[in-house]
Design an enzyme around this catalytic site. Structure first.
Site, PDB file in Angstrom:
ATOM      1  N   TYR A  71       0.824  -1.214   0.000  1.00  0.00           N
ATOM      2  CA  TYR A  71       0.000   0.000   0.000  1.00  0.00           C
ATOM      3  C   TYR A  71       0.857   1.263   0.000  1.00  0.00           C
ATOM      4  CZ  TYR A  71      -4.303  -2.531  -0.087  1.00  0.00           C
ATOM      5  OH  TYR A  71      -5.321  -3.321  -0.519  1.00  0.00           O
ATOM      6  N   GLN A 112     -14.995   1.801  -8.155  1.00  0.00           N
ATOM      7  CA  GLN A 112     -14.337   0.811  -7.287  1.00  0.00           C
ATOM      8  C   GLN A 112     -12.917   1.266  -6.958  1.00  0.00           C
ATOM      9  OE1 GLN A 112     -15.192  -3.431  -8.958  1.00  0.00           O
ATOM     10  NE2 GLN A 112     -15.528  -2.042 -10.660  1.00  0.00           N
ATOM     11  N   HIS A 128     -15.003   1.106  -2.639  1.00  0.00           N
ATOM     12  CA  HIS A 128     -13.962   0.277  -2.018  1.00  0.00           C
ATOM     13  C   HIS A 128     -13.009   1.064  -1.121  1.00  0.00           C
ATOM     14  CE1 HIS A 128     -14.440  -3.161  -5.213  1.00  0.00           C
ATOM     15  NE2 HIS A 128     -15.368  -3.188  -4.285  1.00  0.00           N
ATOM     16  N   CYS A 136      -7.829   2.465  12.356  1.00  0.00           N
ATOM     17  CA  CYS A 136      -7.091   1.782  13.406  1.00  0.00           C
ATOM     18  C   CYS A 136      -7.679   0.396  13.663  1.00  0.00           C
ATOM     19  CB  CYS A 136      -7.112   2.619  14.692  1.00  0.00           C
ATOM     20  SG  CYS A 136      -6.155   1.832  16.013  1.00  0.00           S
ATOM     21  N   CYS A 177      -4.461   6.149  19.554  1.00  0.00           N
ATOM     22  CA  CYS A 177      -4.194   5.110  20.557  1.00  0.00           C
ATOM     23  C   CYS A 177      -2.890   4.356  20.294  1.00  0.00           C
ATOM     24  CB  CYS A 177      -5.361   4.119  20.619  1.00  0.00           C
ATOM     25  SG  CYS A 177      -5.360   2.918  19.279  1.00  0.00           S
ATOM     26  N   GLY A 214     -13.909   0.443 -17.720  1.00  0.00           N
ATOM     27  CA  GLY A 214     -12.618  -0.084 -17.284  1.00  0.00           C
ATOM     28  C   GLY A 214     -12.659  -1.020 -16.093  1.00  0.00           C
ATOM     29  N   THR A 215     -13.656  -1.888 -16.075  1.00  0.00           N
ATOM     30  CA  THR A 215     -13.680  -2.889 -15.002  1.00  0.00           C
ATOM     31  C   THR A 215     -13.850  -4.276 -15.596  1.00  0.00           C
ATOM     32  OG1 THR A 215     -14.785  -3.639 -12.968  1.00  0.00           O
ATOM     33  CG2 THR A 215     -16.155  -2.471 -14.564  1.00  0.00           C
TER      34      THR A 215
HETATM   35  C1  BJW Z   1      -9.129  -0.527 -19.710  1.00  0.00           C
HETATM   36  C2  BJW Z   1      -7.998   0.212 -19.937  1.00  0.00           C
HETATM   37  C3  BJW Z   1      -8.173   1.411 -20.595  1.00  0.00           C
HETATM   38  C4  BJW Z   1      -7.359  -1.532 -18.932  1.00  0.00           C
HETATM   39  N1  BJW Z   1      -9.397   1.782 -20.953  1.00  0.00           N
HETATM   40  N2  BJW Z   1     -10.335  -0.138 -20.057  1.00  0.00           N
HETATM   41  C5  BJW Z   1     -20.494 -13.801  -5.125  1.00  0.00           C
HETATM   42  C6  BJW Z   1     -19.950 -14.809  -5.904  1.00  0.00           C
HETATM   43  C7  BJW Z   1     -18.617 -15.194  -5.725  1.00  0.00           C
HETATM   44  C8  BJW Z   1     -17.793 -14.541  -4.795  1.00  0.00           C
HETATM   45  C9  BJW Z   1     -18.328 -13.535  -4.049  1.00  0.00           C
HETATM   46  C10 BJW Z   1     -19.663 -13.182  -4.212  1.00  0.00           C
HETATM   47  N3  BJW Z   1     -19.913 -12.162  -3.358  1.00  0.00           N
HETATM   48  C11 BJW Z   1     -18.764 -11.872  -2.691  1.00  0.00           C
HETATM   49  C12 BJW Z   1     -17.787 -12.705  -3.079  1.00  0.00           C
HETATM   50  C13 BJW Z   1     -16.378 -12.704  -2.600  1.00  0.00           C
HETATM   51  C14 BJW Z   1     -15.559 -11.575  -3.202  1.00  0.00           C
HETATM   52  C15 BJW Z   1     -15.518 -11.707  -4.709  1.00  0.00           C
HETATM   53  O1  BJW Z   1     -16.135 -10.987  -5.453  1.00  0.00           O
HETATM   54  N4  BJW Z   1     -14.708 -12.606  -5.224  1.00  0.00           N
HETATM   55  C16 BJW Z   1     -14.582 -12.757  -6.669  1.00  0.00           C
HETATM   56  C17 BJW Z   1     -13.115 -12.724  -7.046  1.00  0.00           C
HETATM   57  C18 BJW Z   1     -15.326 -13.965  -7.147  1.00  0.00           C
HETATM   58  N5  BJW Z   1     -16.099 -10.273  -2.842  1.00  0.00           N
HETATM   59  C19 BJW Z   1     -15.866  -9.726  -1.683  1.00  0.00           C
HETATM   60  O2  BJW Z   1     -15.220 -10.303  -0.851  1.00  0.00           O
HETATM   61  C20 BJW Z   1     -16.475  -8.361  -1.400  1.00  0.00           C
HETATM   62  N6  BJW Z   1     -17.131  -8.406  -0.158  1.00  0.00           N
HETATM   63  C21 BJW Z   1     -18.396  -8.848  -0.020  1.00  0.00           C
HETATM   64  O3  BJW Z   1     -19.106  -9.109  -0.956  1.00  0.00           O
HETATM   65  O4  BJW Z   1     -18.789  -8.987   1.298  1.00  0.00           O
HETATM   66  C22 BJW Z   1     -19.896  -9.842   1.583  1.00  0.00           C
HETATM   67  C23 BJW Z   1     -19.442 -11.275   1.370  1.00  0.00           C
HETATM   68  C24 BJW Z   1     -18.219 -11.711   1.855  1.00  0.00           C
HETATM   69  C25 BJW Z   1     -17.800 -13.018   1.598  1.00  0.00           C
HETATM   70  C26 BJW Z   1     -18.582 -13.885   0.857  1.00  0.00           C
HETATM   71  C27 BJW Z   1     -19.821 -13.428   0.361  1.00  0.00           C
HETATM   72  C28 BJW Z   1     -20.230 -12.106   0.624  1.00  0.00           C
HETATM   73  C29 BJW Z   1     -15.382  -7.303  -1.271  1.00  0.00           C
HETATM   74  C30 BJW Z   1     -14.624  -7.087  -2.516  1.00  0.00           C
HETATM   75  C31 BJW Z   1     -13.537  -6.035  -2.297  1.00  0.00           C
HETATM   76  C32 BJW Z   1     -12.591  -5.919  -3.476  1.00  0.00           C
HETATM   77  N7  BJW Z   1     -11.419  -5.226  -3.091  1.00  0.00           N
HETATM   78  C33 BJW Z   1     -10.423  -4.867  -4.072  1.00  0.00           C
HETATM   79  C34 BJW Z   1      -9.209  -4.245  -3.333  1.00  0.00           C
HETATM   80  C35 BJW Z   1      -9.545  -2.818  -2.875  1.00  0.00           C
HETATM   81  C36 BJW Z   1      -8.396  -2.181  -2.181  1.00  0.00           C
HETATM   82  C37 BJW Z   1      -7.214  -1.976  -3.080  1.00  0.00           C
HETATM   83  O5  BJW Z   1      -7.300  -1.335  -4.133  1.00  0.00           O
HETATM   84  O6  BJW Z   1      -6.152  -2.453  -2.719  1.00  0.00           O
HETATM   85  O7  BJW Z   1     -10.957  -3.963  -5.022  1.00  0.00           O
HETATM   86  S1  BJW Z   1      -9.907  -6.244  -5.088  1.00  0.00           S
HETATM   87  C38 BJW Z   1      -9.733  -5.319  -6.578  1.00  0.00           C
HETATM   88  O8  BJW Z   1     -10.712  -5.735  -7.550  1.00  0.00           O
HETATM   89  C39 BJW Z   1     -10.108  -3.879  -6.194  1.00  0.00           C
HETATM   90  C40 BJW Z   1     -10.897  -3.437  -7.394  1.00  0.00           C
HETATM   91  O9  BJW Z   1     -11.705  -2.322  -7.051  1.00  0.00           O
HETATM   92  C41 BJW Z   1     -11.663  -4.667  -7.759  1.00  0.00           C
HETATM   93  C42 BJW Z   1     -12.188  -4.682  -9.177  1.00  0.00           C
HETATM   94  O10 BJW Z   1     -11.144  -4.700 -10.093  1.00  0.00           O
HETATM   95  P1  BJW Z   1     -11.268  -3.844 -11.430  1.00  0.00           P
HETATM   96  O11 BJW Z   1     -11.359  -2.414 -11.110  1.00  0.00           O
HETATM   97  O12 BJW Z   1     -12.335  -4.398 -12.278  1.00  0.00           O
HETATM   98  O13 BJW Z   1      -9.814  -4.055 -12.084  1.00  0.00           O
HETATM   99  P2  BJW Z   1      -9.286  -5.232 -13.036  1.00  0.00           P
HETATM  100  O14 BJW Z   1      -7.819  -5.127 -13.040  1.00  0.00           O
HETATM  101  O15 BJW Z   1      -9.881  -6.524 -12.697  1.00  0.00           O
HETATM  102  O16 BJW Z   1      -9.847  -4.845 -14.482  1.00  0.00           O
HETATM  103  C43 BJW Z   1      -9.387  -3.731 -15.206  1.00  0.00           C
HETATM  104  C44 BJW Z   1     -10.206  -3.626 -16.473  1.00  0.00           C
HETATM  105  O17 BJW Z   1      -9.827  -2.450 -17.145  1.00  0.00           O
HETATM  106  C45 BJW Z   1      -9.978  -4.793 -17.450  1.00  0.00           C
HETATM  107  O18 BJW Z   1     -11.243  -5.233 -17.927  1.00  0.00           O
HETATM  108  C46 BJW Z   1      -9.167  -4.164 -18.589  1.00  0.00           C
HETATM  109  O19 BJW Z   1      -9.452  -4.733 -19.852  1.00  0.00           O
HETATM  110  C47 BJW Z   1      -9.652  -2.740 -18.518  1.00  0.00           C
HETATM  111  N8  BJW Z   1      -8.725  -1.728 -19.007  1.00  0.00           N
HETATM  112  N9  BJW Z   1      -6.897  -0.542 -19.423  1.00  0.00           N
HETATM  113  C48 BJW Z   1     -10.446   0.945 -20.669  1.00  0.00           C
HETATM  114  N10 BJW Z   1      -7.098   2.167 -20.902  1.00  0.00           N
END
Ligand code: BJW
Length: 264
Positions: A71, A112, A128, A136, A177, A214-215
């Protein structure tokens, strides 16, 4: 790209005009052209770790030093980066919506991203959390923190090998703390803030045009939003360099190019 013709831009402009409640779901791709790595795919690794392996409570429990190193590295990187053309297009579009008389459309950016590069918008939801807020682990105190470096122990570790293994006393600590603090972001298996979830649901329940920018659409709950809007009869528009799913409008290409044109 073949599906981003001028005809599709024109059709999208019509859809923008007739929509009442426009919302977006943004992901890491929005900030890619600012030079911030995405999570998945090329560059989605942090040295030898998959970025998403470090964004978990288990990783933090096991090795808080490594997770803080990750981080710290990202905070330092983002502090040097600027919003790009796609971020600007969102701000310009919001200005346009807000300057309408009468005010008969709404625009809400749900992101996100934790990088804060959309924080000059008036109406945005960072689902997020933020890289620049800490919480803390002992007393729960949350505060803004843009210090560079966040603590002496992490200073200069941006380019070092991973695993500097700092003891807890050398990691960032609470100003109230002295307990160990963590980034105020949502990790895997953690629940999202209920107030934020409520706001998002209100938005999705009225949204008639949803821009998915972009997700990868792999992480829940965000991954369920497009289908939800669609099931209520809303239209979907995808902006991505890859084809990530079904939509009424698809603009395949860097969003720094497609979004300004689409929102113009
Ligand atoms: C371009 C480009 C350009 C490139 N122009 N485009 C239901 C089913 C299965 C699992 C679960 C479910 N519900 C919950 C879960 C568990 C889990 C989950 O989803 N797991 C999956 C992997 C299956 N979810 C959670 O745990 C969530 N909590 C929750 O639901 O609580 C209740 C619960 C808990 C447990 C079980 C069930 C329910 C919390 C999720 C938190 C995600 N956190 C992160 C880290 C944040 C902090 C940090 O930044 O360090 O968030 S993980 C990471 O992924 C980050 C992002 O916000 C998130 C999404 O990623 P994103 O933004 O889509 O990025 P990429 O890299 O994946 O994609 C980039 C895209 O851009 C690509 O498509 C490229 O092509 C494109 N691109 N350049 C346009 N120039």
């Amino acid at each position: 790209a073949a599906n981003s013709t001028s005809a599709s831009y024109e059709a999208f402009h019509q859809a923008l005009k007739s929509a009442k409640h426009i919302a977006t779901l943004c992901g890491a791709g929005l900030s890619a052209e600012s030079g911030i790595p995405t999570f998945r795919g090329e560059g989605g690794w942090w040295r030898t770790f998959e970025a998403t392996e470090l964004a978990t409570p288990t990783a933090f429990k096991k090795n808080p030093s490594r997770v803080w190193e990750f981080y710290h590295y990202r905070r330092e990187l983002v502090l040097k980066k600027q919003p790009n053309k796609a971020h600007k297009a969102l701000v310009d579009f919001e200005d346009k919506i807000l300057s309408q008389t009468p005010q008969n459309q709404t625009f809400t950016v749900i992101t996100q991203n934790v990088d804060g590069l959309s924080s000059n918008l008036k109406n945005f939801i960072a689902m997020h959390g933020s890289l620049f807020r800490t919480r803390c682990t002992k007393c729960g105190y949350i505060e803004e923190n843009r210090n560079s470096p966040i603590c002496e122990g992490l200073k200069g570790t941006e380019n070092s090998n991973f695993d500097i293994n700092l003891p807890i006393e050398k990691l960032p600590s609470c100003t109230k703390c002295n307990g160990l603090i963590r980034p105020d972001v949502v990790w895997f298996n953690e629940t999202l803030d209920p107030d934020i979830l409520n706001k998002i649901h209100e938005e999705l329940n009225r949204c008639d045009l949803f821009l998915i920018i972009g997700t990868s659409g792999l992480v829940y709950p965000a991954a369920s939003y497009a289908n939800y809007v669609k099931s209520r009869g809303g239209k979907l528009a995808i902006f991505n360099i890859e084809d990530t799913g079904k939509a009424d409008f698809k603009f395949i290409g860097p969003c720094g190019e497609t979004l300004p044109r689409a929102l113009d």
